[in-house]
Design a protein around this motif. Structure first.
Motif, PDB file in Angstrom:
ATOM      1  N   ILE A   1     -18.742  12.944  -8.574  1.00  0.00           N
ATOM      2  CA  ILE A   1     -18.598  14.293  -8.025  1.00  0.00           C
ATOM      3  C   ILE A   1     -17.922  15.176  -9.075  1.00  0.00           C
ATOM      4  CG2 ILE A   1     -17.434  15.669  -6.251  1.00  0.00           C
ATOM      5  CD1 ILE A   1     -17.814  13.325  -4.344  1.00  0.00           C
ATOM      6  N   PRO A   2     -18.457  16.361  -9.327  1.00  0.00           N
ATOM      7  CA  PRO A   2     -17.895  17.216 -10.377  1.00  0.00           C
ATOM      8  C   PRO A   2     -16.390  17.430 -10.219  1.00  0.00           C
ATOM      9  CG  PRO A   2     -19.967  18.120  -9.594  1.00  0.00           C
ATOM     10  CD  PRO A   2     -19.640  16.978  -8.683  1.00  0.00           C
ATOM     11  N   GLY A   3     -15.688  17.245 -11.325  1.00  0.00           N
ATOM     12  CA  GLY A   3     -14.249  17.461 -11.342  1.00  0.00           C
ATOM     13  C   GLY A   3     -13.416  16.285 -10.881  1.00  0.00           C
ATOM     14  N   SER A   4     -14.059  15.213 -10.413  1.00  0.00           N
ATOM     15  CA  SER A   4     -13.287  14.066  -9.921  1.00  0.00           C
ATOM     16  C   SER A   4     -12.767  13.237 -11.083  1.00  0.00           C
ATOM     17  CB  SER A   4     -14.151  13.200  -8.999  1.00  0.00           C
ATOM     18  OG  SER A   4     -15.257  12.648  -9.694  1.00  0.00           O
ATOM     19  N   VAL A   5     -11.716  12.481 -10.804  1.00  0.00           N
ATOM     20  CA  VAL A   5     -11.116  11.590 -11.789  1.00  0.00           C
ATOM     21  C   VAL A   5     -11.114  10.181 -11.225  1.00  0.00           C
ATOM     22  CG1 VAL A   5      -9.703  13.372 -12.866  1.00  0.00           C
ATOM     23  CG2 VAL A   5      -8.816  12.113 -10.900  1.00  0.00           C
ATOM     24  N   PHE A   6     -11.017   9.173 -12.082  1.00  0.00           N
ATOM     25  CA  PHE A   6     -11.223   7.784 -11.660  1.00  0.00           C
ATOM     26  C   PHE A   6      -9.922   7.003 -11.591  1.00  0.00           C
ATOM     27  CE2 PHE A   6     -12.274   3.293 -12.461  1.00  0.00           C
ATOM     28  CZ  PHE A   6     -13.161   3.087 -11.409  1.00  0.00           C
ATOM     29  N   VAL A   7      -9.779   6.221 -10.533  1.00  0.00           N
ATOM     30  CA  VAL A   7      -8.696   5.249 -10.382  1.00  0.00           C
ATOM     31  C   VAL A   7      -9.314   3.879 -10.173  1.00  0.00           C
ATOM     32  CG1 VAL A   7      -6.821   4.458  -8.886  1.00  0.00           C
ATOM     33  CG2 VAL A   7      -6.993   6.870  -9.484  1.00  0.00           C
ATOM     34  N   ASP A   8      -8.894   2.908 -10.963  1.00  0.00           N
ATOM     35  CA  ASP A   8      -9.392   1.540 -10.831  1.00  0.00           C
ATOM     36  C   ASP A   8      -8.503   0.783  -9.847  1.00  0.00           C
ATOM     37  OD1 ASP A   8     -10.056  -1.195 -11.167  1.00  0.00           O
ATOM     38  OD2 ASP A   8     -10.737  -0.821 -13.212  1.00  0.00           O
ATOM     39  N   TRP A   9      -9.047   0.428  -8.701  1.00  0.00           N
ATOM     40  CA  TRP A   9      -8.255  -0.221  -7.649  1.00  0.00           C
ATOM     41  C   TRP A   9      -7.825  -1.626  -8.043  1.00  0.00           C
ATOM     42  CZ3 TRP A   9      -9.518  -4.479  -4.362  1.00  0.00           C
ATOM     43  CH2 TRP A   9     -10.750  -5.086  -4.632  1.00  0.00           C
ATOM     44  N   THR A  10      -8.448  -2.213  -9.063  1.00  0.00           N
ATOM     45  CA  THR A  10      -8.109  -3.579  -9.483  1.00  0.00           C
ATOM     46  C   THR A  10      -7.011  -3.624 -10.535  1.00  0.00           C
ATOM     47  OG1 THR A  10      -9.708  -3.716 -11.322  1.00  0.00           O
ATOM     48  CG2 THR A  10     -10.521  -4.216  -9.110  1.00  0.00           C
TER      49      THR A  10
ATOM     50  N   GLY B   1      -0.886 -12.635  -5.980  1.00  0.00           N
ATOM     51  CA  GLY B   1      -2.014 -12.157  -5.207  1.00  0.00           C
ATOM     52  C   GLY B   1      -3.031 -11.451  -6.088  1.00  0.00           C
ATOM     53  N   LEU B   2      -4.270 -11.325  -5.575  1.00  0.00           N
ATOM     54  CA  LEU B   2      -5.331 -10.699  -6.349  1.00  0.00           C
ATOM     55  C   LEU B   2      -5.245  -9.183  -6.343  1.00  0.00           C
ATOM     56  CD1 LEU B   2      -8.363 -12.928  -5.274  1.00  0.00           C
ATOM     57  CD2 LEU B   2      -7.116 -12.996  -7.436  1.00  0.00           C
ATOM     58  N   SER B   3      -4.616  -8.608  -5.337  1.00  0.00           N
ATOM     59  CA  SER B   3      -4.653  -7.146  -5.223  1.00  0.00           C
ATOM     60  C   SER B   3      -3.380  -6.554  -4.640  1.00  0.00           C
ATOM     61  CB  SER B   3      -5.844  -6.728  -4.348  1.00  0.00           C
ATOM     62  OG  SER B   3      -5.727  -7.274  -3.049  1.00  0.00           O
ATOM     63  N   ASN B   4      -2.250  -7.252  -4.739  1.00  0.00           N
ATOM     64  CA  ASN B   4      -1.019  -6.720  -4.170  1.00  0.00           C
ATOM     65  C   ASN B   4      -0.675  -5.364  -4.771  1.00  0.00           C
ATOM     66  OD1 ASN B   4      -0.964  -9.197  -2.911  1.00  0.00           O
ATOM     67  ND2 ASN B   4       1.178  -9.609  -3.369  1.00  0.00           N
ATOM     68  N   LEU B   5      -0.251  -4.450  -3.913  1.00  0.00           N
ATOM     69  CA  LEU B   5       0.031  -3.086  -4.338  1.00  0.00           C
ATOM     70  C   LEU B   5       1.235  -3.039  -5.265  1.00  0.00           C
ATOM     71  CD1 LEU B   5      -1.030  -0.203  -3.762  1.00  0.00           C
ATOM     72  CD2 LEU B   5       0.745  -0.029  -2.006  1.00  0.00           C
ATOM     73  N   ILE B   6       1.134  -2.212  -6.290  1.00  0.00           N
ATOM     74  CA  ILE B   6       2.228  -2.008  -7.222  1.00  0.00           C
ATOM     75  C   ILE B   6       3.417  -1.403  -6.473  1.00  0.00           C
ATOM     76  CG2 ILE B   6       1.615   0.357  -7.889  1.00  0.00           C
ATOM     77  CD1 ILE B   6       2.059  -0.516 -10.817  1.00  0.00           C
ATOM     78  N   ASP B   7       4.641  -1.661  -6.962  1.00  0.00           N
ATOM     79  CA  ASP B   7       5.813  -1.134  -6.259  1.00  0.00           C
ATOM     80  C   ASP B   7       5.986   0.361  -6.534  1.00  0.00           C
ATOM     81  OD1 ASP B   7       7.026  -0.874  -8.780  1.00  0.00           O
ATOM     82  OD2 ASP B   7       8.227  -2.687  -8.550  1.00  0.00           O
ATOM     83  N   GLU B   8       6.980   0.949  -5.885  1.00  0.00           N
ATOM     84  CA  GLU B   8       7.136   2.405  -5.950  1.00  0.00           C
ATOM     85  C   GLU B   8       7.382   2.902  -7.370  1.00  0.00           C
ATOM     86  OE1 GLU B   8       9.590   5.986  -3.664  1.00  0.00           O
ATOM     87  OE2 GLU B   8      10.087   3.880  -3.287  1.00  0.00           O
ATOM     88  N   ASP B   9       8.247   2.237  -8.108  1.00  0.00           N
ATOM     89  CA  ASP B   9       8.516   2.664  -9.479  1.00  0.00           C
ATOM     90  C   ASP B   9       7.277   2.517 -10.348  1.00  0.00           C
ATOM     91  OD1 ASP B   9      11.120   3.339  -8.893  1.00  0.00           O
ATOM     92  OD2 ASP B   9      11.958   1.418  -9.559  1.00  0.00           O
ATOM     93  N   GLY B  10       6.573   1.405 -10.156  1.00  0.00           N
ATOM     94  CA  GLY B  10       5.347   1.190 -10.924  1.00  0.00           C
ATOM     95  C   GLY B  10       4.276   2.198 -10.578  1.00  0.00           C
ATOM     96  N   PHE B  11       4.157   2.532  -9.303  1.00  0.00           N
ATOM     97  CA  PHE B  11       3.174   3.523  -8.882  1.00  0.00           C
ATOM     98  C   PHE B  11       3.506   4.880  -9.482  1.00  0.00           C
ATOM     99  CE2 PHE B  11       1.191   6.516  -5.918  1.00  0.00           C
ATOM    100  CZ  PHE B  11      -0.071   5.955  -5.766  1.00  0.00           C
ATOM    101  N   ARG B  12       4.783   5.244  -9.432  1.00  0.00           N
ATOM    102  CA  ARG B  12       5.193   6.526 -10.002  1.00  0.00           C
ATOM    103  C   ARG B  12       4.891   6.567 -11.499  1.00  0.00           C
ATOM    104  NH1 ARG B  12      10.179   6.255  -8.950  1.00  0.00           N
ATOM    105  NH2 ARG B  12      10.173   7.431  -6.992  1.00  0.00           N
ATOM    106  N   GLN B  13       5.223   5.482 -12.207  1.00  0.00           N
ATOM    107  CA  GLN B  13       4.972   5.444 -13.642  1.00  0.00           C
ATOM    108  C   GLN B  13       3.479   5.544 -13.944  1.00  0.00           C
ATOM    109  OE1 GLN B  13       6.653   2.048 -15.646  1.00  0.00           O
ATOM    110  NE2 GLN B  13       5.563   2.460 -17.556  1.00  0.00           N
ATOM    111  N   CYS B  14       2.698   4.823 -13.154  1.00  0.00           N
ATOM    112  CA  CYS B  14       1.247   4.878 -13.340  1.00  0.00           C
ATOM    113  C   CYS B  14       0.724   6.296 -13.159  1.00  0.00           C
ATOM    114  CB  CYS B  14       0.573   3.934 -12.341  1.00  0.00           C
ATOM    115  SG  CYS B  14      -1.229   4.027 -12.329  1.00  0.00           S
ATOM    116  N   MET B  15       1.176   6.972 -12.109  1.00  0.00           N
ATOM    117  CA  MET B  15       0.713   8.325 -11.841  1.00  0.00           C
ATOM    118  C   MET B  15       1.149   9.286 -12.942  1.00  0.00           C
ATOM    119  SD  MET B  15      -1.021   7.931  -9.057  1.00  0.00           S
ATOM    120  CE  MET B  15      -1.406   6.314  -9.752  1.00  0.00           C
ATOM    121  N   GLU B  16       2.382   9.135 -13.400  1.00  0.00           N
ATOM    122  CA  GLU B  16       2.878  10.029 -14.442  1.00  0.00           C
ATOM    123  C   GLU B  16       2.142   9.802 -15.757  1.00  0.00           C
ATOM    124  OE1 GLU B  16       7.077   9.401 -14.503  1.00  0.00           O
ATOM    125  OE2 GLU B  16       7.436  10.660 -12.735  1.00  0.00           O
ATOM    126  N   GLU B  17       1.872   8.548 -16.090  1.00  0.00           N
ATOM    127  CA  GLU B  17       1.172   8.251 -17.342  1.00  0.00           C
ATOM    128  C   GLU B  17      -0.251   8.777 -17.322  1.00  0.00           C
ATOM    129  OE1 GLU B  17       1.464   4.061 -17.720  1.00  0.00           O
ATOM    130  OE2 GLU B  17       3.481   4.101 -18.604  1.00  0.00           O
TER     131      GLU B  17
END
Length: 323
Positions: A77-86, A96-112
């Protein structure tokens, strides 16, 4: 068109249609592409080889988790950006194969990721701007990212009903423009409103009988015929509700509210004030159940995801009970 705050787009809804503050149609998104931030989170779970038990009936199913970035680069979709769920939102240190990253890790990922997710520029997604997530159309990975973003504090996250498949079916344009616009880092510091939506195995084991415990896997997995962990079966007391029952067979996304209520009611899931814990194999399909309950106005503080799910429970060395 009304706005309840800067960047938060709302409008009315017809009877037995979904609230567009939660789930939007392709036509809704098409008319607002310049006003919202769009995230592509397409993915796959590929079934590989089976290893049958001595009875020749029950089997272990090996799977492979994939993010579909190549497909995104080819068309999105035009203008969309990609996030790899894996990888982008996964705790790589977890067993685990897909355990969610913790809050600090999520924040760092988003900022990077800067403009790719939460950079405070017009191309990016900020906490003041509506975020719309889509996947292939099975709503599986979109619901997973919705859960992560709500858990970690984004105030206005919506899903595109029917995903890219319905977008294309209705004749809306796609793009192969994936130029990187990353120029600087952002700050991702939302107010985390629902800090307890993620629960552990001990939480599940100690949960009272007044909690809806919902198994979002297939009947074959629930009954132990197919397993993706050391043991097959289900958590005692769990209600079997294959997440696919919440979706339209024609690929148009979630069932209308009246039909969703019927599915939950038929399965024995209470829609009153009773909390719901959902699980699957790795906290992904369970997010579809939680999002469907969210569509029916079940409060977010009553929705919980057992992230370790059967990948953890079915392989735990302490051998907790199975049904």
């Amino acid at each position: 068109m009304n706005q309840t705050r800067r960047g938060a787009v709302t409008c009315g809804q017809a009877q037995d249609e979904h609230d567009e503050r939660k789930l939007v149609s392709p036509s809704w998104l098409r008319s607002r592409l310049e006003e919202v931030s769009v995230i592509d989170v397409r993915g796959q779970v590929n079934k590989l080889n089976r290893t049958y038990d001595a009875n020749g009936v029950n089997y272990y199913q090996k799977v492979e988790y994939r993010g579909l970035k190549d497909e995104y680069l080819f068309s999105h979709i035009p203008g969309s950006v990609f996030v790899d769920w894996t990888s982008d939102i996964v705790d790589k240190s977890s067993a685990g194969l897909s355990n969610l990253i913790d809050e600090d890790g999520f924040r760092q990922c988003m900022e990077e990721r800067g403009t790719i997710i939460f950079l405070l520029l017009s191309e990016g997604v900020s906490c003041d701007k509506t975020a719309v997530i889509y996947d292939n159309g099975d709503m599986l990975y979109a619901a997973r990212l919705w859960f992560a973003m709500v858990l970690y504090g984004h105030p206005d996250v919506r899903l595109l009903n029917g995903g890219l498949a319905l977008w294309e079916e209705q004749g809306f344009p796609t793009s192969d423009d994936s130029r990187c616009m990353l120029t600087l880092l952002s700050e991702f510091n939302p107010e985390r409103t629902y800090p307890s939506m993620l629960v552990s195995m001990s939480d599940v084991l100690s949960a009272s009988s007044e909690v809806n415990l919902v198994d979002a896997r297939s009947k074959e997995q629930y009954n132990g015929i197919e397993r993706r962990a050391t043991r097959g079966g289900h958590i005692p007391g769990a209600i079997s509700l294959d997440r696919r029952r919440l979706l339209s067979e024609d690929g148009s996304g979630f069932l209308p509210p009246t039909q969703l209520r019927q599915v939950f009611g038929d399965a024995g899931v209470s829609l009153s004030d009773r909390p719901t814990i959902a699980y699957c194999n790795g906290g992904v399909a369970s997010a579809v159940v939680l999002f469907a309950l969210h569509l029916l106005d079940v409060p977010l503080d009553k929705l919980f995801n057992y992230d370790g799910s059967w990948n953890e429970y079915g392989s735990h060395t302490s051998n907790p009970p199975i049904g």
